[in-house]
Design an enzyme around this catalytic site. Structure first.
Site, PDB file in Angstrom:
ATOM      1  CE1 TYR A  49     -23.877 -29.905   0.154  1.00 37.94           C
ATOM      2  CE2 TYR A  49     -22.091 -30.450  -1.008  1.00 37.94           C
ATOM      3  CZ  TYR A  49     -22.843 -30.726   0.055  1.00 37.94           C
ATOM      4  OH  TYR A  49     -22.491 -31.426   1.365  1.00 37.94           O
ATOM      5  CE  LYS A  68     -20.336 -29.985 -10.605  1.00 41.61           C
ATOM      6  NZ  LYS A  68     -19.451 -31.074 -11.331  1.00 41.61           N
TER       7      LYS A  68
HETATM    8  C1  HXC Z   1     -10.658 -17.574  -4.292  1.00 43.70           C
HETATM    9  C2  HXC Z   1      -9.746 -18.316  -6.389  1.00 43.70           C
HETATM   10  C3  HXC Z   1      -9.087 -19.350  -5.706  1.00 43.70           C
HETATM   11  C4  HXC Z   1      -9.545 -19.465  -4.437  1.00 43.70           C
HETATM   12  C5  HXC Z   1      -8.543 -19.360  -7.908  1.00 43.70           C
HETATM   13  N1  HXC Z   1      -9.093 -18.267  -7.632  1.00 43.70           N
HETATM   14  N2  HXC Z   1      -8.635 -20.240  -6.726  1.00 43.70           N
HETATM   15  N3  HXC Z   1     -10.478 -17.431  -5.750  1.00 43.70           N
HETATM   16  N4  HXC Z   1     -10.282 -18.634  -3.830  1.00 43.70           N
HETATM   17  N5  HXC Z   1      -9.203 -20.700  -3.830  1.00 43.70           N
HETATM   18  C6  HXC Z   1      -9.699 -17.196  -8.579  1.00 43.70           C
HETATM   19  C7  HXC Z   1      -8.252 -16.781  -9.140  1.00 43.70           C
HETATM   20  O1  HXC Z   1      -7.841 -15.802  -8.130  1.00 43.70           O
HETATM   21  C8  HXC Z   1      -8.605 -16.075 -10.287  1.00 43.70           C
HETATM   22  O2  HXC Z   1      -9.359 -14.818 -10.412  1.00 43.70           O
HETATM   23  C9  HXC Z   1      -9.535 -17.021 -11.092  1.00 43.70           C
HETATM   24  O3  HXC Z   1     -10.125 -17.818  -9.879  1.00 43.70           O
HETATM   25  C10 HXC Z   1      -8.896 -18.151 -11.762  1.00 43.70           C
HETATM   26  O4  HXC Z   1      -7.961 -18.801 -11.329  1.00 43.70           O
HETATM   27  P1  HXC Z   1      -6.712 -19.691 -12.071  1.00 43.70           P
HETATM   28  O5  HXC Z   1      -5.808 -20.069 -11.155  1.00 43.70           O
HETATM   29  O6  HXC Z   1      -6.263 -18.669 -13.070  1.00 43.70           O
HETATM   30  O7  HXC Z   1      -7.745 -20.685 -13.000  1.00 43.70           O
HETATM   31  P2  HXC Z   1      -7.341 -21.971 -13.771  1.00 43.70           P
HETATM   32  O8  HXC Z   1      -5.817 -22.237 -13.920  1.00 43.70           O
HETATM   33  O9  HXC Z   1      -8.145 -21.975 -14.991  1.00 43.70           O
HETATM   34  O10 HXC Z   1      -7.716 -23.300 -12.550  1.00 43.70           O
HETATM   35  C11 HXC Z   1      -8.896 -23.381 -12.457  1.00 43.70           C
HETATM   36  C12 HXC Z   1      -9.332 -23.376 -10.776  1.00 43.70           C
HETATM   37  C13 HXC Z   1      -8.179 -24.506 -10.103  1.00 43.70           C
HETATM   38  C14 HXC Z   1     -10.832 -23.916 -10.741  1.00 43.70           C
HETATM   39  C15 HXC Z   1      -9.155 -22.257 -10.134  1.00 43.70           C
HETATM   40  O11 HXC Z   1      -8.510 -24.732  -8.766  1.00 43.70           O
HETATM   41  C16 HXC Z   1      -8.280 -25.837 -11.088  1.00 43.70           C
HETATM   42  O12 HXC Z   1      -7.733 -26.041 -12.194  1.00 43.70           O
HETATM   43  N6  HXC Z   1      -9.149 -26.874 -10.372  1.00 43.70           N
HETATM   44  C17 HXC Z   1      -9.384 -28.308 -11.002  1.00 43.70           C
HETATM   45  C18 HXC Z   1      -9.314 -29.386 -10.255  1.00 43.70           C
HETATM   46  C19 HXC Z   1     -10.502 -29.135  -9.238  1.00 43.70           C
HETATM   47  O13 HXC Z   1     -10.952 -27.847  -8.851  1.00 43.70           O
HETATM   48  N7  HXC Z   1     -11.050 -30.197  -8.471  1.00 43.70           N
HETATM   49  C20 HXC Z   1     -12.139 -30.199  -7.518  1.00 43.70           C
HETATM   50  C21 HXC Z   1     -13.562 -30.394  -8.419  1.00 43.70           C
HETATM   51  S1  HXC Z   1     -14.670 -30.824  -7.159  1.00 43.70           S
HETATM   52  P3  HXC Z   1      -8.677 -13.380 -10.458  1.00 43.70           P
HETATM   53  O14 HXC Z   1      -9.378 -12.323 -10.176  1.00 43.70           O
HETATM   54  O15 HXC Z   1      -7.420 -13.259  -9.398  1.00 43.70           O
HETATM   55  O16 HXC Z   1      -7.990 -13.269 -11.787  1.00 43.70           O
HETATM   56  C22 HXC Z   1     -16.029 -30.123  -7.352  1.00 43.70           C
HETATM   57  C23 HXC Z   1     -17.067 -30.629  -6.244  1.00 43.70           C
HETATM   58  C24 HXC Z   1     -16.595 -31.145  -4.939  1.00 43.70           C
HETATM   59  O17 HXC Z   1     -16.135 -29.975  -8.411  1.00 43.70           O
HETATM   60  C25 HXC Z   1     -17.810 -31.771  -4.071  1.00 43.70           C
HETATM   61  C26 HXC Z   1     -17.318 -31.724  -2.711  1.00 43.70           C
HETATM   62  C27 HXC Z   1     -18.271 -32.637  -2.088  1.00 43.70           C
HETATM   63  P1  NAP Z   2     -10.815 -33.957  -9.509  1.00 45.33           P
HETATM   64  O1  NAP Z   2      -9.941 -35.272  -9.410  1.00 45.33           O
HETATM   65  O2  NAP Z   2     -10.017 -32.559  -9.257  1.00 45.33           O
HETATM   66  O3  NAP Z   2     -11.423 -34.147 -11.107  1.00 45.33           O
HETATM   67  C1  NAP Z   2     -11.460 -32.903 -11.865  1.00 45.33           C
HETATM   68  C2  NAP Z   2     -10.952 -33.231 -13.365  1.00 45.33           C
HETATM   69  O4  NAP Z   2     -11.405 -32.334 -14.183  1.00 45.33           O
HETATM   70  C3  NAP Z   2      -9.426 -33.175 -13.154  1.00 45.33           C
HETATM   71  O5  NAP Z   2      -8.971 -34.345 -13.668  1.00 45.33           O
HETATM   72  C4  NAP Z   2      -9.011 -32.248 -13.918  1.00 45.33           C
HETATM   73  O6  NAP Z   2      -7.743 -32.512 -14.617  1.00 45.33           O
HETATM   74  C5  NAP Z   2     -10.124 -32.090 -14.908  1.00 45.33           C
HETATM   75  N1  NAP Z   2     -10.246 -30.545 -15.442  1.00 45.33           N
HETATM   76  C6  NAP Z   2     -10.319 -29.435 -14.585  1.00 45.33           C
HETATM   77  N2  NAP Z   2     -10.504 -28.260 -15.256  1.00 45.33           N
HETATM   78  C7  NAP Z   2     -10.637 -28.893 -16.786  1.00 45.33           C
HETATM   79  C8  NAP Z   2     -10.630 -28.293 -18.033  1.00 45.33           C
HETATM   80  N3  NAP Z   2     -10.856 -26.952 -18.082  1.00 45.33           N
HETATM   81  N4  NAP Z   2     -10.723 -29.032 -19.022  1.00 45.33           N
HETATM   82  C9  NAP Z   2     -10.686 -30.414 -18.947  1.00 45.33           C
HETATM   83  N5  NAP Z   2     -10.443 -30.753 -17.826  1.00 45.33           N
HETATM   84  C10 NAP Z   2     -10.484 -30.079 -16.688  1.00 45.33           C
HETATM   85  O7  NAP Z   2     -12.048 -33.917  -8.714  1.00 45.33           O
HETATM   86  P2  NAP Z   2     -13.097 -35.097  -8.382  1.00 45.33           P
HETATM   87  O8  NAP Z   2     -13.418 -34.836  -6.934  1.00 45.33           O
HETATM   88  O9  NAP Z   2     -12.843 -36.349  -8.699  1.00 45.33           O
HETATM   89  O10 NAP Z   2     -14.496 -34.514  -8.861  1.00 45.33           O
HETATM   90  C11 NAP Z   2     -14.834 -35.189 -10.317  1.00 45.33           C
HETATM   91  C12 NAP Z   2     -16.419 -34.704 -10.608  1.00 45.33           C
HETATM   92  O11 NAP Z   2     -17.388 -34.966  -9.561  1.00 45.33           O
HETATM   93  C13 NAP Z   2     -16.671 -33.148 -10.602  1.00 45.33           C
HETATM   94  O12 NAP Z   2     -17.652 -32.997 -11.547  1.00 45.33           O
HETATM   95  C14 NAP Z   2     -17.077 -32.799  -9.326  1.00 45.33           C
HETATM   96  O13 NAP Z   2     -17.689 -31.489  -9.401  1.00 45.33           O
HETATM   97  C15 NAP Z   2     -18.012 -33.893  -9.045  1.00 45.33           C
HETATM   98  N6  NAP Z   2     -18.412 -34.188  -7.633  1.00 45.33           N
HETATM   99  C16 NAP Z   2     -17.512 -34.652  -6.561  1.00 45.33           C
HETATM  100  C17 NAP Z   2     -17.623 -34.867  -5.483  1.00 45.33           C
HETATM  101  C18 NAP Z   2     -16.557 -35.393  -4.433  1.00 45.33           C
HETATM  102  O14 NAP Z   2     -16.737 -35.675  -3.233  1.00 45.33           O
HETATM  103  N7  NAP Z   2     -15.266 -35.439  -4.719  1.00 45.33           N
HETATM  104  C19 NAP Z   2     -18.859 -34.406  -5.013  1.00 45.33           C
HETATM  105  C20 NAP Z   2     -19.921 -34.224  -5.788  1.00 45.33           C
HETATM  106  C21 NAP Z   2     -19.496 -34.123  -7.114  1.00 45.33           C
HETATM  107  P3  NAP Z   2      -6.745 -31.270 -15.319  1.00 45.33           P
HETATM  108  O15 NAP Z   2      -6.594 -30.274 -14.232  1.00 45.33           O
HETATM  109  O16 NAP Z   2      -5.682 -31.822 -15.770  1.00 45.33           O
HETATM  110  O17 NAP Z   2      -7.568 -30.620 -16.263  1.00 45.33           O
END
Ligand code: HXC
Ligand code: NAP
Length: 262
Positions: free
Chosen positions: A151, A166
């Site tokens: 993507y 990405k």
């Molecule tokens: C709109 C959002 C939001 C949402 C957060 N924000 N979630 N905006 N919709 N759902 C906004 C908040 O309002 C805030 O802006 C800013 O983002 C920061 O939010 P925080 O909660 O303070 O950030 P933080 O605690 O640093 O957490 C980061 C995060 C959180 C990305 C928001 O979701 C997280 O920790 N994610 C880690 C796990 C994760 O995302 N795993 C999936 C990875 S999958 P404002 O303006 O209000 O201050 C991936 C690819 C998947 O990468 C592919 C699938 C096929």
């Molecule tokens: P996930 O389990 O949520 O993995 C994300 C990990 O990153 C969590 O363990 C989280 O742990 C850590 N993380 C997030 N913010 C961080 C920070 N600031 N510092 C250090 N660690 C941080 O999700 P996942 O689906 O397995 O995704 C893993 C990777 O695969 C990602 O790069 C994602 O973009 C990629 N990807 C996933 C898919 C899919 O289908 N799942 C598809 C394409 C690509 P903490 O919250 O404890 O920090």
């Protein structure tokens, strides 16, 4: 997967997996450890990475954990210095940590944009930059593998910051493949498709009612497994990947080409 690769394939290596406590990162860390590497799992939630490392050790393999926010360069540099001190070096870096959520761009706040780009793109730069000296000194040739997604080049409606980040990571790996090719470091990306049993697929597809649609676009008719990505990483960091540099290994069942009417 450990039955597919030879036992001891990664013996002697030290690997850092960011986001190694959950999902794809955990499966990758687990596989690398079963192949003989000492794996360091890093993430923000200390209990999550500690429990994951304990489980790996309980299986008879080598692992440790560290609390780390990849957005903080000083923390990243100190973490890598600590790994080199404790383990004697660093041979493999897997940039897996990421954050993502669905949000229409016209509703996204600047901080929402910044947060995702900070974790994914700046976090990957921080870890890769800080690991340069250690990776360059690796007797196995240092390896960087960054987890991206197709993507990044197709565009990703609803996930603009993750798509841009990405794409930036993909570009960084290509640049460093050239800059560091003669510095004893290989840099590559792995691009997973939708992978089952992950936070990513849950929040981006399934929880928002898009699971069936996404599945219908996957030519092989199913989500991938976390181990499919772990295996791709294992290949790239193993001796079998010694001439692979600057590539994007897409592991998505053919999803990236599924835009036609078929
Ligand atoms: C709109 C959002 C939001 C949402 C957060 N924000 N979630 N905006 N919709 N759902 C906004 C908040 O309002 C805030 O802006 C800013 O983002 C920061 O939010 P925080 O909660 O303070 O950030 P933080 O605690 O640093 O957490 C980061 C995060 C959180 C990305 C928001 O979701 C997280 O920790 N994610 C880690 C796990 C994760 O995302 N795993 C999936 C990875 S999958 P404002 O303006 O209000 O201050 C991936 C690819 C998947 O990468 C592919 C699938 C096929
Ligand atoms: P996930 O389990 O949520 O993995 C994300 C990990 O990153 C969590 O363990 C989280 O742990 C850590 N993380 C997030 N913010 C961080 C920070 N600031 N510092 C250090 N660690 C941080 O999700 P996942 O689906 O397995 O995704 C893993 C990777 O695969 C990602 O790069 C994602 O973009 C990629 N990807 C996933 C898919 C899919 O289908 N799942 C598809 C394409 C690509 P903490 O919250 O404890 O920090």
């Amino acid at each position: 997967m450990e039955d597919i690769f030879g036992p001891g394939l990664l013996k002697g290596r030290v690997a850092l997996v960011t986001g190694g406590g959950t999902g794809i990162g955990l499966s990758t860390a687990t596989l690398l450890s079963t192949l003989g590497a000492h794996v360091v799992l890093a993430g923000r939630r200390e209990d999550v990475v500690r429990d994951a490392a304990d489980n790996i050790v309980a299986q008879g393999n080598a692992a440790s954990s560290v609390q780390l926010d990849v957005r903080d360069y000083e923390q990243v540099a100190a973490t890598i210095a600590g790994i080199v001190k404790d383990q004697g070096g660093l041979d493999i870096l897997v940039n897996n940590a990421a954050g993502n959520f669905r949000c229409a761009t016209e509703e996204l706040s600047p901080n929402g944009w910044r947060t995702v780009v900070d974790i994914d793109l700046h976090g990957t730069f921080n870890c890769t930059r800080a690991a340069f000296d250690a990776l360059s000194a690796s007797p196995y040739t240092g390896r960087v593998v960054s987890i991206i997604t197709s993507y990044g080049w197709s565009g990703w409606p609803g996930c603009a910051p993750a798509a841009a980040a990405k794409a930036g990571i993909q570009s960084l790996m290509r640049t460093l493949a050239v800059e560091w090719g003669d510095r004893n470091i290989l840099c590559n990306s792995v691009a997973p498709g939708a992978i089952g049993d992950t936070e990513g697929a849950k929040r981006i597809h399934d929880d928002v009612g898009r699971g069936d649609h996404e599945l219908s676009r996957v030519p092989v008719g199913r989500y991938g497994e976390r181990d499919d990505i772990a295996a791709a990483v294992a290949y790239l960091v193993s001796p079998a990947g010694r001439y692979v540099n600057g590539t994007d290994l897409v592991v998505d069942g053919g999803r990236q080409f599924s835009f036609g009417t078929a």
